[in-house]
Scaffold this motif. Structure first.
Motif, PDB file in Angstrom:
ATOM      1  N   SER A 271     -10.334  13.306  -3.336  1.00  0.00           N
ATOM      2  CA  SER A 271     -11.299  12.350  -2.843  1.00  0.00           C
ATOM      3  C   SER A 271     -12.391  13.042  -2.028  1.00  0.00           C
ATOM      4  CB  SER A 271     -10.603  11.296  -1.989  1.00  0.00           C
ATOM      5  OG  SER A 271     -11.524  10.351  -1.519  1.00  0.00           O
ATOM      6  N   LYS A 272     -11.991  13.985  -1.190  1.00  0.00           N
ATOM      7  CA  LYS A 272     -12.977  14.733  -0.396  1.00  0.00           C
ATOM      8  C   LYS A 272     -13.906  15.531  -1.309  1.00  0.00           C
ATOM      9  CE  LYS A 272     -10.174  15.227   3.752  1.00  0.00           C
ATOM     10  NZ  LYS A 272      -9.381  16.152   4.577  1.00  0.00           N
ATOM     11  N   GLU A 273     -13.321  16.121  -2.349  1.00  0.00           N
ATOM     12  CA  GLU A 273     -14.124  16.908  -3.287  1.00  0.00           C
ATOM     13  C   GLU A 273     -15.120  16.002  -4.028  1.00  0.00           C
ATOM     14  OE1 GLU A 273     -13.442  19.925  -7.057  1.00  0.00           O
ATOM     15  OE2 GLU A 273     -11.751  19.476  -5.746  1.00  0.00           O
ATOM     16  N   ALA A 274     -14.667  14.819  -4.425  1.00  0.00           N
ATOM     17  CA  ALA A 274     -15.557  13.877  -5.110  1.00  0.00           C
ATOM     18  C   ALA A 274     -16.671  13.419  -4.175  1.00  0.00           C
ATOM     19  CB  ALA A 274     -14.757  12.679  -5.618  1.00  0.00           C
ATOM     20  N   ASP A 275     -16.350  13.252  -2.885  1.00  0.00           N
ATOM     21  CA  ASP A 275     -17.368  12.861  -1.917  1.00  0.00           C
ATOM     22  C   ASP A 275     -18.436  13.942  -1.777  1.00  0.00           C
ATOM     23  OD1 ASP A 275     -16.208  10.415  -1.373  1.00  0.00           O
ATOM     24  OD2 ASP A 275     -15.124  11.126   0.401  1.00  0.00           O
TER      25      ASP A 275
ATOM     26  N   MET B  58     -11.140  11.851 -10.416  1.00  0.00           N
ATOM     27  CA  MET B  58      -9.925  11.747  -9.588  1.00  0.00           C
ATOM     28  C   MET B  58      -8.675  11.890 -10.445  1.00  0.00           C
ATOM     29  SD  MET B  58     -10.662  11.316  -6.349  1.00  0.00           S
ATOM     30  CE  MET B  58      -9.239  10.511  -5.644  1.00  0.00           C
ATOM     31  N   SER B  59      -8.682  11.260 -11.608  1.00  0.00           N
ATOM     32  CA  SER B  59      -7.531  11.341 -12.497  1.00  0.00           C
ATOM     33  C   SER B  59      -7.284  12.784 -12.937  1.00  0.00           C
ATOM     34  CB  SER B  59      -7.755  10.444 -13.706  1.00  0.00           C
ATOM     35  OG  SER B  59      -6.702  10.573 -14.620  1.00  0.00           O
ATOM     36  N   GLU B  60      -8.343  13.460 -13.369  1.00  0.00           N
ATOM     37  CA  GLU B  60      -8.209  14.851 -13.828  1.00  0.00           C
ATOM     38  C   GLU B  60      -7.817  15.769 -12.672  1.00  0.00           C
ATOM     39  OE1 GLU B  60     -11.995  15.638 -15.583  1.00  0.00           O
ATOM     40  OE2 GLU B  60     -11.554  14.466 -17.387  1.00  0.00           O
ATOM     41  N   CYS B  61      -8.395  15.535 -11.504  1.00  0.00           N
ATOM     42  CA  CYS B  61      -8.106  16.371 -10.343  1.00  0.00           C
ATOM     43  C   CYS B  61      -6.640  16.233  -9.923  1.00  0.00           C
ATOM     44  CB  CYS B  61      -9.031  15.986  -9.193  1.00  0.00           C
ATOM     45  SG  CYS B  61      -8.810  16.960  -7.697  1.00  0.00           S
ATOM     46  N   LYS B  62      -6.137  15.006  -9.915  1.00  0.00           N
ATOM     47  CA  LYS B  62      -4.737  14.791  -9.510  1.00  0.00           C
ATOM     48  C   LYS B  62      -3.768  15.376 -10.535  1.00  0.00           C
ATOM     49  CE  LYS B  62      -5.537  10.365  -8.160  1.00  0.00           C
ATOM     50  NZ  LYS B  62      -5.167   9.001  -7.787  1.00  0.00           N
ATOM     51  N   LYS B  63      -4.145  15.291 -11.816  1.00  0.00           N
ATOM     52  CA  LYS B  63      -3.293  15.901 -12.851  1.00  0.00           C
ATOM     53  C   LYS B  63      -3.258  17.414 -12.676  1.00  0.00           C
ATOM     54  CE  LYS B  63      -3.889  12.423 -16.432  1.00  0.00           C
ATOM     55  NZ  LYS B  63      -4.552  12.099 -17.699  1.00  0.00           N
ATOM     56  N   ALA B  64      -4.415  17.997 -12.388  1.00  0.00           N
ATOM     57  CA  ALA B  64      -4.491  19.441 -12.180  1.00  0.00           C
ATOM     58  C   ALA B  64      -3.693  19.843 -10.945  1.00  0.00           C
ATOM     59  CB  ALA B  64      -5.943  19.889 -12.032  1.00  0.00           C
TER      60      ALA B  64
ATOM     61  N   GLU C  53       0.836  -1.191   0.000  1.00  0.00           N
ATOM     62  CA  GLU C  53       0.000   0.000   0.000  1.00  0.00           C
ATOM     63  C   GLU C  53       0.873   1.244   0.000  1.00  0.00           C
ATOM     64  OE1 GLU C  53      -3.344   0.638   2.441  1.00  0.00           O
ATOM     65  OE2 GLU C  53      -3.784  -1.501   2.548  1.00  0.00           O
ATOM     66  N   LYS C  54       0.576   2.149  -0.924  1.00  0.00           N
ATOM     67  CA  LYS C  54       1.296   3.410  -0.992  1.00  0.00           C
ATOM     68  C   LYS C  54       0.557   4.420  -0.126  1.00  0.00           C
ATOM     69  CE  LYS C  54       2.576   2.672  -5.810  1.00  0.00           C
ATOM     70  NZ  LYS C  54       2.421   3.180  -7.169  1.00  0.00           N
ATOM     71  N   PRO C  55       1.283   5.264   0.552  1.00  0.00           N
ATOM     72  CA  PRO C  55       0.588   6.309   1.309  1.00  0.00           C
ATOM     73  C   PRO C  55      -0.075   7.274   0.326  1.00  0.00           C
ATOM     74  CG  PRO C  55       2.959   6.616   1.416  1.00  0.00           C
ATOM     75  CD  PRO C  55       2.715   5.314   0.720  1.00  0.00           C
ATOM     76  N   ARG C  56      -1.264   7.731   0.671  1.00  0.00           N
ATOM     77  CA  ARG C  56      -1.999   8.627  -0.226  1.00  0.00           C
ATOM     78  C   ARG C  56      -1.429  10.032  -0.109  1.00  0.00           C
ATOM     79  NH1 ARG C  56      -8.247   7.684   0.147  1.00  0.00           N
ATOM     80  NH2 ARG C  56      -8.114   9.011  -1.680  1.00  0.00           N
ATOM     81  N   THR C  57      -1.325  10.686  -1.234  1.00  0.00           N
ATOM     82  CA  THR C  57      -0.797  12.051  -1.250  1.00  0.00           C
ATOM     83  C   THR C  57      -1.870  13.023  -0.790  1.00  0.00           C
ATOM     84  OG1 THR C  57      -1.488  12.411  -3.532  1.00  0.00           O
ATOM     85  CG2 THR C  57       0.719  11.479  -3.195  1.00  0.00           C
TER      86      THR C  57
END
Length: 102
Positions: free
Chosen positions: A73-77, A90-96, A62-66
């Motif tokens: 994730s909070k925003e998606a929730d 999530m993919s677009e948000c992390k790229k941004a 398991e990798k620690p979450r950045t």
């Protein structure tokens, strides 16, 4: 004096009571948990037998979450996004978040 049939019935009933414990399920013997195996060294191109393959949980550490991942994730929730849309978001948000200068 009792009859032969009543003796037979009494004997059958007693044997049924005594045999019930013989057919009762016994708990499985406790076996110790298997120790983690080291991955065997193999030549390049050699395939592992199915029994030697690691379980999916062991395969990836398991990798620690950045922080960016947690924020996305909070925003998606809060937006109530689920499934494929969440994955895309999530993919677009992390790229941004990665593109933003620190």
């Amino acid at each position: 004096m009792t009859t032969l049939s009543s003796r037979a019935v009494a004997t059958a009933f007693a044997s049924l009571l005594l045999m019930g414990s013989a057919f009762a399920q016994t708990p499985a013997p406790a076996t110790p948990a298997p120790a983690a195996k080291a991955t065997p060294k193999m030549a390049p191109g050699e395939k592992m037998a199915p029994a030697e393959k690691m379980a999916p949980a062991e395969k990836k550490a398991e990798k620690p979450r950045t922080a960016a991942s947690l924020e996305c994730s909070k925003e998606a929730d809060t937006k109530g996004i689920h499934g494929k849309e969440r994955k895309k978001f999530m993919s677009e948000c992390k790229k941004a978040a990665a593109d933003k200068p620190k």
